[in-house]
Design an enzyme around this catalytic site. Structure first.
Site, PDB file in Angstrom:
ATOM      1  CG  HIS A 160      71.898  43.857  70.768  1.00 24.68           C
ATOM      2  ND1 HIS A 160      72.815  43.047  71.411  1.00 24.68           N
ATOM      3  CD2 HIS A 160      72.457  44.185  69.569  1.00 24.68           C
ATOM      4  CE1 HIS A 160      73.886  42.889  70.638  1.00 24.68           C
ATOM      5  NE2 HIS A 160      73.692  43.574  69.520  1.00 24.68           N
ATOM      6  CD  GLU A 218      68.521  41.317  74.871  1.00 27.49           C
ATOM      7  OE1 GLU A 218      68.663  41.876  73.752  1.00 27.49           O
ATOM      8  OE2 GLU A 218      69.067  40.233  75.148  1.00 27.49           O
ATOM      9  CB  CYS A 264      74.912  39.927  73.835  1.00 21.29           C
ATOM     10  SG  CYS A 264      74.711  41.729  73.830  1.00 21.29           S
ATOM     11  CB  CYS A 298      71.750  42.930  76.376  1.00 17.63           C
ATOM     12  SG  CYS A 298      71.468  43.587  74.713  1.00 17.63           S
TER      13      CYS A 298
HETATM   14 ZN   LIG Z   1      72.569  42.290  73.271  1.00 18.29          ZN
END
Ligand SMILES: [Zn+2]
Length: 163
Positions: free
Chosen positions: A60, A62, A90, A93
């Site tokens: 992801h 991040e 999310c 993260c």
């Molecule tokens: Zn994430």
């Protein structure tokens, strides 16, 4: 720096995160998510979602930005840094933020915006609160000799680096 100036600066970094989201998506690297890590007015690292490019479901924006920033400063902590994300992190993260411990996290789009775009993580938030046995994924605890003892070995380790 006035509060208004700080807000403008946060907005500029968030705008950059959105640019990274657009870039990553258009290059086919992954979903439309971007992030950057800033400390003391210096951009330590930028990242975008690379799930498709790397076949890594954890890539992801991040996480990608956190990994690059930590590598850049040679530390597993982002003390005094700020993470800017194009979208609300999310659950994975969110957890990564608490492990990396930046001073603050700013995000632009919300989880509802992401859900409208096909990235609905509400199920994961719901699953976190459940007893493992009640989760939709098979998630079972089985006792294994020594599994808990490694933690006392860790706390007894004289040269350990606590985090
Ligand atoms: Zn994430």
């Amino acid at each position: 720096m006035s509060t208004g100036d700080q807000r403008e600066q946060h907005l500029r970094y968030l705008q950059r995160a959105v640019e990274l989201a657009d870039h990553g998506m258009r290059s086919g690297d992954g979903g439309p998510f971007g992030a950057l890590v800033v400390r003391g007015g210096q951009v330590l690292a930028e990242g975008w979602n690379r799930v498709l490019a790397t076949n890594d479901p954890t890539a992801h924006a991040e996480v990608t930005a956190i990994r690059a920033a930590c590598a850049a400063i040679g530390s597993f902590q982002l003390t005094d840094a700020i993470v800017y994300s194009s979208c609300e992190p999310c659950p994975m993260c969110l957890g990564a933020m608490y492990w990396a411990r930046p001073a603050a996290v700013y995000f632009a789009a919300t989880r509802d915006d992401a859900a409208a775009g096909g990235f609905d993580d509400s199920m994961i938030y719901d699953e976190i609160g459940l007893d493992p046995a009640a989760r939709s994924m098979v998630f079972r605890q089985l006792p294994v000799a020594g599994a808990a003892e490694v933690f006392s070995s860790w706390t007894d380790k004289d040269d350990r680096t606590p985090y």
